[in-house]
Design an enzyme around this catalytic site. Structure first.
Site, PDB file in Angstrom:
ATOM      1  N   CYS A   1       0.789  -1.339   0.105  1.00  0.00           N
ATOM      2  CA  CYS A   1      -0.029   0.137   0.087  1.00  0.00           C
ATOM      3  C   CYS A   1       0.872   1.314  -0.004  1.00  0.00           C
ATOM      4  CB  CYS A   1      -1.063  -0.221   1.262  1.00  0.00           C
ATOM      5  SG  CYS A   1      -2.261  -1.429   1.070  1.00  0.00           S
TER       6      CYS A   1
ATOM      7  N   HIS B   1      -3.209   7.533   1.839  1.00  0.00           N
ATOM      8  CA  HIS B   1      -3.565   5.992   1.347  1.00  0.00           C
ATOM      9  C   HIS B   1      -5.051   5.823   2.174  1.00  0.00           C
ATOM     10  CE1 HIS B   1      -3.823   1.973   0.595  1.00  0.00           C
ATOM     11  NE2 HIS B   1      -3.542   1.615   1.963  1.00  0.00           N
TER      12      HIS B   1
ATOM     13  N   ASN C   1     -10.104   0.201  -0.426  1.00  0.00           N
ATOM     14  CA  ASN C   1      -8.526   0.322  -0.200  1.00  0.00           C
ATOM     15  C   ASN C   1      -8.125  -0.283  -1.717  1.00  0.00           C
ATOM     16  OD1 ASN C   1      -5.862  -0.130   0.152  1.00  0.00           O
ATOM     17  ND2 ASN C   1      -6.082  -1.072   2.216  1.00  0.00           N
TER      18      ASN C   1
HETATM   19  N1  COA Z   1     -19.056  -7.609   8.693  1.00  0.00           N
HETATM   20  C1  COA Z   1     -19.760  -7.938   9.741  1.00  0.00           C
HETATM   21  N2  COA Z   1     -18.853  -8.137  10.777  1.00  0.00           N
HETATM   22  C2  COA Z   1     -17.609  -8.168  10.722  1.00  0.00           C
HETATM   23  C3  COA Z   1     -16.828  -8.004   9.640  1.00  0.00           C
HETATM   24  C4  COA Z   1     -17.609  -7.926   8.301  1.00  0.00           C
HETATM   25  N3  COA Z   1     -17.204  -7.453   7.206  1.00  0.00           N
HETATM   26  N4  COA Z   1     -15.642  -8.103   9.655  1.00  0.00           N
HETATM   27  C5  COA Z   1     -15.135  -8.468  10.931  1.00  0.00           C
HETATM   28  N5  COA Z   1     -16.531  -8.768  11.705  1.00  0.00           N
HETATM   29  C6  COA Z   1     -16.590  -8.838  13.134  1.00  0.00           C
HETATM   30  C7  COA Z   1     -15.627  -9.274  13.872  1.00  0.00           C
HETATM   31  O1  COA Z   1     -15.821 -10.839  13.461  1.00  0.00           O
HETATM   32  C8  COA Z   1     -15.907  -8.984  15.215  1.00  0.00           C
HETATM   33  O2  COA Z   1     -16.948 -10.044  15.618  1.00  0.00           O
HETATM   34  P1  COA Z   1     -16.604 -10.673  17.195  1.00  0.00           P
HETATM   35  O3  COA Z   1     -16.605  -9.059  18.252  1.00  0.00           O
HETATM   36  O4  COA Z   1     -18.185 -11.298  17.395  1.00  0.00           O
HETATM   37  O5  COA Z   1     -15.471 -11.174  17.341  1.00  0.00           O
HETATM   38  C9  COA Z   1     -16.329  -7.649  15.246  1.00  0.00           C
HETATM   39  O6  COA Z   1     -16.990  -7.355  13.782  1.00  0.00           O
HETATM   40  C10 COA Z   1     -15.248  -6.872  15.392  1.00  0.00           C
HETATM   41  O7  COA Z   1     -14.127  -6.967  14.593  1.00  0.00           O
HETATM   42  P2  COA Z   1     -12.856  -5.999  14.851  1.00  0.00           P
HETATM   43  O8  COA Z   1     -11.689  -6.748  13.989  1.00  0.00           O
HETATM   44  O9  COA Z   1     -12.736  -5.830  16.528  1.00  0.00           O
HETATM   45  O10 COA Z   1     -13.549  -4.729  14.076  1.00  0.00           O
HETATM   46  P3  COA Z   1     -12.620  -3.408  13.820  1.00  0.00           P
HETATM   47  O11 COA Z   1     -13.420  -2.173  14.537  1.00  0.00           O
HETATM   48  O12 COA Z   1     -11.118  -3.436  14.169  1.00  0.00           O
HETATM   49  O13 COA Z   1     -12.598  -3.276  12.329  1.00  0.00           O
HETATM   50  C11 COA Z   1     -11.067  -3.320  10.549  1.00  0.00           C
HETATM   51  C12 COA Z   1     -12.173  -4.237  11.546  1.00  0.00           C
HETATM   52  C13 COA Z   1     -10.510  -4.341   9.700  1.00  0.00           C
HETATM   53  C14 COA Z   1     -12.257  -2.732   9.741  1.00  0.00           C
HETATM   54  C15 COA Z   1     -10.139  -2.626  11.222  1.00  0.00           C
HETATM   55  O14 COA Z   1      -9.725  -3.035  12.128  1.00  0.00           O
HETATM   56  C16 COA Z   1      -9.377  -2.115  10.331  1.00  0.00           C
HETATM   57  O15 COA Z   1      -9.708  -1.267   9.283  1.00  0.00           O
HETATM   58  N6  COA Z   1      -7.914  -2.183  10.551  1.00  0.00           N
HETATM   59  C17 COA Z   1      -7.015  -1.600   9.513  1.00  0.00           C
HETATM   60  C18 COA Z   1      -6.931  -2.422   8.205  1.00  0.00           C
HETATM   61  C19 COA Z   1      -6.277  -1.573   7.166  1.00  0.00           C
HETATM   62  O16 COA Z   1      -6.264  -0.703   6.917  1.00  0.00           O
HETATM   63  N7  COA Z   1      -5.452  -2.405   6.315  1.00  0.00           N
HETATM   64  C20 COA Z   1      -4.663  -2.060   5.254  1.00  0.00           C
HETATM   65  C21 COA Z   1      -3.494  -1.324   5.580  1.00  0.00           C
HETATM   66  S1  COA Z   1      -2.573  -1.037   4.272  1.00  0.00           S
END
Ligand code: COA
Length: 325
Positions: A118, A252, A282
């Site tokens: 990225c 980004h 993304n």
């Molecule tokens: N739809 C519904 N529920 C989802 C889901 C989806 N697409 N993806 C995950 N969940 C659920 C999880 O299973 C979890 O359930 P649980 O509480 O029963 O275990 C709950 O939602 C919360 O998950 P969590 O991972 O804590 O959510 P979050 O608030 O951290 O959001 C991301 C997840 C991936 C959106 C976030 O962590 C993020 O954006 N991280 C950075 C990723 C990124 O930018 N990557 C690229 C960098 S280049």
């Protein structure tokens, strides 16, 4: 071809290309256990473009490059260097940049890919800027192009909702004299110890398969906000600016919450942050040049504006570049 040594380089044109097909959150919710509400609330993403069989990283890159050349009002023949950032090349080799070169008909110069996921566009821009300063070429195409849809695990709701396909390109021209214009300062970083937080579980030398993207999202999120705010501060300090001087930040586009948290940490007004993650999701290395092109073409970013580009991705790799447009 070697030309006179230059003291810097500036962006003279931008372009972008997106696959034809748009996939909404509601459509994804028919494939995996997710919802429009969850995706919008956690990421800010509403839709993404997904490549069809006839669209590849190279075809998107070529279209974005042509748009950037048109915008600059120059002919492909004057391009002596193509640096293409991608983690999803058409083939393991040769570099996708050479396909772009062949399509544009500017053969004989330099063309290669860089892999920094990225943050690939920031790495590519810094590489092209450095090579232009040596006199290796006078004009470069710097491209970020990706088809992440081809490396997603479409059964994994924690990753497949986050990414999209696309390409963005800039034409960079060597300049001499005006030290206050063009690329003013860049910092790049990598920390290979964080490999397991964001990686692809395949490759030619390990599994002989393409593999799928794997990510520990929450941990990536935490690192992203810290690393990005630190690298922005470094570039501001290097160039003698402060956050209030910035006209625009082109980050980004990974997650609207990362954009908000980073801007808040640095005291940057939210209206100065270019946001396209809602439309494009993304797009990895393509996201910064895509967002830059959107904001130039809609008239927000103008000649003379002070613009900070920043990105972080798998590796980890991250970086920022301050530009006077
Ligand atoms: N739809 C519904 N529920 C989802 C889901 C989806 N697409 N993806 C995950 N969940 C659920 C999880 O299973 C979890 O359930 P649980 O509480 O029963 O275990 C709950 O939602 C919360 O998950 P969590 O991972 O804590 O959510 P979050 O608030 O951290 O959001 C991301 C997840 C991936 C959106 C976030 O962590 C993020 O954006 N991280 C950075 C990723 C990124 O930018 N990557 C690229 C960098 S280049």
């Amino acid at each position: 071809m070697t030309t006179a040594v230059a003291t810097g380089s500036r962006i003279i044109g931008t372009g972008a290309a997106l696959p034809r097909q748009v996939v909404t959150n509601a459509e994804l919710a028919e494939r995996v256990d997710t919802s429009d509400e969850w995706i919008v609330a956690r990421t800010g993403i509403r839709q993404r473009h997904i490549a069809q069989a006839d669209e590849t990283t190279a075809t998107l890159a070529i279209a974005a490059a042509r748009a950037a050349l048109d915008d600059a009002g120059i002919d492909a023949a004057s391009i002596g260097l193509i640096v293409l950032a991608t983690a999803t090349p058409d083939n393991t080799f040769p570099a996708t940049a050479t396909k772009v070169q062949a399509a544009l008909g500017c053969n004989g110069g330099v063309a290669f890919d860089v892999a920094a996921v990225c943050s690939g566009f920031l790495y590519a821009l810094a590489t092209a800027d450095s090579l232009l300063r040596t006199g290796m070429a006078r004009r470069a195409l710097v491209i970020g192009a990706e088809t992440f849809s081809r490396i997603l695990d479409w059964e994994d709701r924690t990753t497949c909702v986050l990414f999209g396909d696309g390409a963005g390109a800039v034409v960079l021209e060597a300049g001499d004299g005006d030290a206050a214009a063009g690329i003013l300062g860049t910092r790049l970083h990598a920390d290979g110890t964080q490999h397991d937080l964001l990686y692809v579980d395949g490759g030619p030398s390990t599994t002989q398969t393409v593999g799928h993207l794997r990510m520990r999202g929450q941990e990536v999120f935490r690192h992203a906000v810290v690393n990005l705010s630190n690298v922005l501060k470094e570039v501001l300090e290097d160039t003698g600016h402060n956050a209030a001087d910035l006209d625009w930040v082109v980050p980004h586009q990974a997650n609207a919450r990362i954009l908000d948290a980073t801007a808040r940490k640095l005291g940057i007004a939210p209206e100065k942050v270019i946001v396209t993650v809602d439309r494009h999701a993304n797009t990895s290395a393509a996201s910064v040049p895509l967002a830059l092109d959107v904001a130039r073409k809609d008239g927000r970013i103008k000649t003379g504006d002070l613009v900070m580009l920043e990105a972080m991705g798998g590796g980890f790799t991250w970086g920022a570049s301050l530009i006077r447009m």
